[in-house]
Design a protein around this motif. Structure first.
Motif, PDB file in Angstrom:
ATOM      1  N   ILE A 128       7.692 -15.024  25.695  1.00  0.00           N
ATOM      2  CA  ILE A 128       7.041 -15.495  24.468  1.00  0.00           C
ATOM      3  C   ILE A 128       6.818 -17.008  24.557  1.00  0.00           C
ATOM      4  O   ILE A 128       5.739 -17.511  24.237  1.00  0.00           O
ATOM      5  CB  ILE A 128       7.890 -15.142  23.225  1.00  0.00           C
ATOM      6  N   TYR A 129       7.844 -17.716  25.042  1.00  0.00           N
ATOM      7  CA  TYR A 129       7.769 -19.174  25.152  1.00  0.00           C
ATOM      8  C   TYR A 129       6.672 -19.590  26.134  1.00  0.00           C
ATOM      9  O   TYR A 129       5.835 -20.444  25.830  1.00  0.00           O
ATOM     10  CB  TYR A 129       9.128 -19.708  25.618  1.00  0.00           C
TER      11      TYR A 129
ATOM     12  N   GLY B 211       4.177 -17.725  27.079  1.00  0.00           N
ATOM     13  CA  GLY B 211       2.901 -17.271  26.528  1.00  0.00           C
ATOM     14  C   GLY B 211       2.377 -18.213  25.455  1.00  0.00           C
ATOM     15  O   GLY B 211       1.166 -18.397  25.318  1.00  0.00           O
ATOM     16  N   MET B 212       3.298 -18.842  24.723  1.00  0.00           N
ATOM     17  CA  MET B 212       2.879 -19.793  23.685  1.00  0.00           C
ATOM     18  C   MET B 212       2.234 -21.018  24.336  1.00  0.00           C
ATOM     19  O   MET B 212       1.175 -21.476  23.906  1.00  0.00           O
ATOM     20  CB  MET B 212       4.089 -20.224  22.872  1.00  0.00           C
TER      21      MET B 212
ATOM     22  N   TYR C 194      -1.175 -20.027  25.627  1.00  0.00           N
ATOM     23  CA  TYR C 194      -2.016 -19.242  24.702  1.00  0.00           C
ATOM     24  C   TYR C 194      -2.334 -17.858  25.256  1.00  0.00           C
ATOM     25  O   TYR C 194      -3.447 -17.364  25.120  1.00  0.00           O
ATOM     26  CB  TYR C 194      -3.298 -20.006  24.362  1.00  0.00           C
TER      27      TYR C 194
ATOM     28  N   VAL D  16       2.506 -12.594  24.637  1.00  0.00           N
ATOM     29  CA  VAL D  16       3.310 -12.845  23.441  1.00  0.00           C
ATOM     30  C   VAL D  16       3.471 -11.558  22.636  1.00  0.00           C
ATOM     31  O   VAL D  16       4.590 -11.198  22.228  1.00  0.00           O
ATOM     32  CB  VAL D  16       2.665 -13.953  22.572  1.00  0.00           C
ATOM     33  N   LEU D  17       2.373 -10.828  22.436  1.00  0.00           N
ATOM     34  CA  LEU D  17       2.452  -9.618  21.616  1.00  0.00           C
ATOM     35  C   LEU D  17       3.295  -8.547  22.302  1.00  0.00           C
ATOM     36  O   LEU D  17       4.162  -7.926  21.675  1.00  0.00           O
ATOM     37  CB  LEU D  17       1.048  -9.068  21.316  1.00  0.00           C
TER      38      LEU D  17
END
Lengths: 226, 225
Positions: B179-180, B182-183, B186, B191-192
């Motif tokens: 998630i990190y 992916g943030m 972008y 993330v999903l």
């Protein structure tokens, strides 16, 4: 112990208190975020919970919402929001996530409080000719107050924690001091930021504790549902 | 040469190509997530049980034990991990230690509540049958405290699954790492997918523990039927 000393020295440096990234500004941001979002969440959750509790409907929703709120990672929601159009407004993801995670404890506690009101009292009030609204406002809500307030307390602590995490996703608040410390590989700054956040959270919890003790006897908490 | 026009290139939220090409990364992250959660919750359980017994045995100890665990629970996760940084450095132990401290509150409270709810008559009956204090605890009190303790364990486990993601700040966050990352890039599909997997793990762990509880306490079902 040297790390704690370094962290203390970091906190004592006036240069770290001033400016956009300074402790003063971050503290104010954290406070504003927590208070504004607590009010927003109460405005969203409490009317719904009071009406549902009064009607005795939607109990499964009120309880399951709390469980769902625990299973969904706050960090994931913050990042997901950041990648949606909400992310274009700087504090957008933070505010939305804060409200989303504060609503479940408010809703669950207020609902449980409303349902926990002695049925005999409710029937007596009906027998006196009270209408539904009078019953809700004058009888059920005041009797449910201790649990409603403990929901507000849980929500407030949750808000402080979520506002801290928001820093990971680019939001403002005290968490930024920690994330900046990690980026600079500065352990004293990370620890100093953590001490500030922990102190902030404990002060919030302490304020609610004090308010509860000062409250008149019938408004005191007897139990807490989470 | 034109770049491939698939869902990865278009950065879509839901992307089958992502699942098939990044299978190993996802699997590694899930395994790390499970490992961190399991180690933390089991350690917390091993610490919480003696603490709850001490708090029950000596009334004076109950206040400080409950007070301290509540204070620990109030500290936000990011701050907790940061406070442990000087002790553990950037390591998996830091994440585990933080999660143990969080789970303690829930476990100690629930085990203590379960033990206190054992009816005094039951205890006296067992003593009358010649049960010593140790056998009384193992054969009577702990089984009767199990439903309350398991409720605490379920909440602690679900919370731990969700909090592991914050470990991404030190590079040990299981799915939180994805998630990190992916943030920062972008990368919507990553993330999903990682977020959904987190929730799936939490729900699966909850259902699993509920099943274990039913197996361990067959009498509660018999009583209801």
């Amino acid at each position: 112990m040297t790390t704690l000393g370094d962290a203390w020295a970091w906190l004592g440096d006036p240069a770290h208190w001033a400016g956009e990234d300074g402790i003063g500004h971050r503290l104010a941001q954290h406070l504003v975020l927590t208070v504004v979002c607590l009010l927003l969440s109460c405005l969203v959750a409490l009317p719904v919970a009071l009406v549902l509790g009064h009607l005795g409907k939607g109990g499964a929703l009120a309880v399951n919402l709390s469980n769902a709120g625990r299973a969904v990672p706050t960090f994931a929601v913050l990042v997901l929001l950041l990648l949606t159009p909400v992310g274009r407004w700087e504090q957008g993801p933070t505010v939305v996530a804060l409200v989303l995670f504060a609503v479940p404890p408010l809703l669950t506690n207020a609902y449980v409080g409303m349902r926990g009101v002695d049925r005999g009292v409710v029937q007596a009030a009906r027998g006196m000719g009270m209408t539904g609204w009078q019953l809700l406002w004058r009888v059920e809500a005041p009797l449910a107050l201790p649990l409603i307030m403990s929901g507000v307390r849980v929500a407030a602590v949750q808000l402080v924690a979520t506002a801290t995490l928001a820093a990971l996703a680019g939001g403002g608040g005290l968490g930024r001091i920690i994330t900046a410390g990690f980026n600079l590989a500065s352990t004293p700054q990370v620890v100093a930021g953590a001490v500030l956040v922990a102190a902030f959270a404990l002060v919030v919890e302490g304020l609610f504790e004090a308010a509860e003790r000062l409250a008149p006897g019938r408004a005191r908490r007897r139990g807490r549902a989470r | 040469m034109t770049p491939p026009d698939d869902c990865l290139a278009r950065n879509e939220w839901i992307c089958g190509t992502y699942l098939s090409t990044r299978r190993h990364i996802l699997l590694d992250a899930v395994l790390q997530h499970l490992e961190l959660t399991a180690v933390s919750v089991l350690t917390a359980l091993a610490v919480a049980l003696p603490l709850a017994l001490v708090a029950r045995r000596w009334r004076l100890a109950a206040g400080p034990v409950l007070g301290l665990t509540t204070v620990l629970y109030t500290i936000p996760s990011l701050a907790m991990f940061s406070l442990l940084l000087p002790v553990y450095g950037l390591s998996a132990s830091l994440v585990v230690a933080g999660l143990v401290l969080y789970s303690l509150t829930l476990l100690v409270r629930n085990i203590l509540a379960g033990l206190r709810a054992v009816p005094e008559e039951t205890r006296q009956a067992a003593r009358g049958m010649g049960y010593g204090p140790f056998r009384l605890l193992l054969a009577v009190e702990l089984p009767l405290a199990l439903p309350a303790a398991m409720a605490g364990l379920r909440i602690a486990t679900v919370s731990a699954v969700s909090l592991v993601t914050v470990g991404a700040i030190v590079g040990f966050g299981g799915l939180g790492n994805l998630i990190y990352a992916g943030m920062n890039t972008y990368f919507k599909a990553q993330v999903l997918t990682a977020s959904v997997l987190c929730v799936v793990i939490a729900v699966a762990a909850d259902v699993l523990l509920l099943g274990v509880q039913r197996l361990l306490t067959p009498w509660t079902r018999a009583a209801r039927a």
